[in-house]
Write an enzyme that holds these catalytic residues in place. Structure first.
Site, short mmCIF file in Angstrom:
data_model
loop_
_atom_site.label_atom_id
_atom_site.label_comp_id
_atom_site.label_asym_id
_atom_site.label_seq_id
_atom_site.Cartn_x
_atom_site.Cartn_y
_atom_site.Cartn_z
N ASP A 94 -6.57 -5.43 2.85
CA ASP A 94 -6.34 -3.99 2.96
C ASP A 94 -5.80 -3.57 4.32
OD1 ASP A 94 -6.87 -3.16 0.37
OD2 ASP A 94 -9.04 -3.21 0.71
N ASP A 151 -4.94 -4.04 -6.35
CA ASP A 151 -4.76 -3.08 -5.25
C ASP A 151 -3.78 -3.61 -4.20
OD1 ASP A 151 -7.25 -3.31 -6.58
OD2 ASP A 151 -8.26 -2.03 -5.14
N1 GLY Z 1 -8.86 -0.75 -2.92
C1 GLY Z 1 -10.20 -0.53 -3.35
C2 GLY Z 1 -10.38 0.66 -4.18
O1 GLY Z 1 -9.45 1.23 -4.71
O2 GLY Z 1 -11.53 1.06 -4.33
#
Ligand code: GLY
Length: 369
Positions: A94, A151
């Site tokens: 992330d 994601d």
């Molecule tokens: N990327 C983690 C979420 O969307 O919770």
């Protein structure tokens, strides 16, 4: 309609102006709002994956208003985030979310040289997570060496950006390796996407799917659908590979078919009907992806669908009181685990809501590219 969008953005900006002063005074990175105050993330301190959204929101509002307060607040939080490079242990895939919207945005909007270096630093961290058998490793746990998640399609933009900044194709090649695997393994025949796929980290062979933040194994976690929709759209923007555009269009068609009559978004498209669970973050992300798809394809149907989502949010889920610090309500982090928030105001819901409004009035600086 245009007037209503401008009015909403103006009101939202005034509210964030008031509540951002509180965050700056407290020296925190806002995660969600509780009892009229911003509070920090529930896990991993300033390394929690959502830190960049506050900075990104401030950069959007700076773009909209040219009010230097928002720029300074974005920079303040950007510095807290780059300080996390030093400890490193909680950072994961992330870093795309975290640093594209903070130092990446600073470099894009102001040309700040150090912010450019920091963006490349983050891209190297993401690149270091590539397992050459075919995927970018999502998280750090010992039992998660083979985990990849949908994601991550959003985070790939950081790699494409690094190749453009340096002229070095390595980053882009890594992004394409992961995107091709996502295309093959995450996209289902009905246009929905899986959240988590585990691969054998030695061979890259698919081991199994995991249920993740959705209702159950094989269901359709709506935010995952939105990440896939926007993520494959961005992959097409970056790579101009028609296969990514086809994937984005399939995911969009499936998402659109699940938009509720009131324009809000269920947390999972397969959830039982006896208890309402909404995740408006998913709707806001999807609206952004659909608007980008409209730009690429010139298909006005995507704008129509995005407007249904944004209209629903404006009509039913904007809080203009001081009970909450942000605007968008009914955000839900995960279907079964309420630890990170359920039916509440969460920072990345606010971010994507404002990004969608900015796109609709033609002023989005497109921080993802
Ligand atoms: N990327 C983690 C979420 O969307 O919770």
């Amino acid at each position: 309609m245009e007037n209503q969008l401008e009015e909403t953005l103006q009101k939202a900006m005034e509210k964030y102006r008031r509540t951002a002063e509180m965050a700056a005074r407290d020296g925190i990175i806002p995660y969600k709002s509780e009892h009229g105050k911003w509070i920090t993330s529930p896990y991993d301190g300033n390394s929690w994956w959502t830190g960049g959204f506050w900075s990104g929101l401030m950069w959007l509002l700076y773009t909209y208003s040219q009010d230097e307060f928002f720029r300074d607040e974005a920079v303040r939080v950007g510095e807290l985030l780059t300080a996390e490079f030093r400890s490193f242990r909680y950072l994961n895939h992330d870093v795309g979310f975290m640093y594209l919207l903070s130092c990446g945005a600073a470099n894009k909007l102001t040309g700040a040289e150090q912010a450019g270096q920091d963006t490349l630093h983050a891209a190297h961290l993401l690149m270091g997570r590539l397992n050459p058998v075919g995927f970018i490793r999502a998280w750090n746990g010992d039992s998660q060496k083979g985990f990849a998640i949908i994601d991550c399609m959003m985070n790939l933009s950081l790699l494409f950006r690094a190749s453009r900044m340096t002229g070095d194709p390595r980053f882009e090649k890594a992004a394409r390796i992961h995107a091709d695997t996502a295309l093959r393994e995450f996209l289902r025949p009905d246009g929905s996407v899986s959240h988590i796929i585990e691969f054998d980290p030695e061979t890259g062979k698919r081991v199994r799917e995991h249920p993740g933040q959705g209702y159950c194994l094989g269901s359709q976690w709506s935010r995952g659908q939105a990440w896939g929709l926007y993520g494959f759209t961005l992959a097409y923007h970056n790579a101009e590979d028609e296969r990514y555009l086809d994937a984005a269009r399939k995911i969009a068609a499936n998402f659109i078919s699940h938009i509720r009559p009131d324009g809000l978004t269920d947390c999972d498209f397969c959830q039982p009907t006896d208890e309402e669970r909404i995740d408006n973050i998913a709707g806001a992300i999807a609206a952004c992806g659909l608007l980008e798809l409209e730009t690429i394809t010139q298909d006005a149907g995507y704008r129509g669908a995005a407007l249904r989502l944004v209209d629903g949010l404006i009509a039913h889920c904007c809080d203009w009181t001081d009970e909450r610090c942000g605007v968008l309500t009914h955000c839900t982090a995960s279907y079964h685990d309420d630890g990170a928030g359920r039916h509440t105001n969460i920072v990345y819901g606010d971010y994507f809501f404002v990004e969608a409004l900015m796109k609709l009035i033609g002023k989005d600086p497109m921080l993802w590219l």
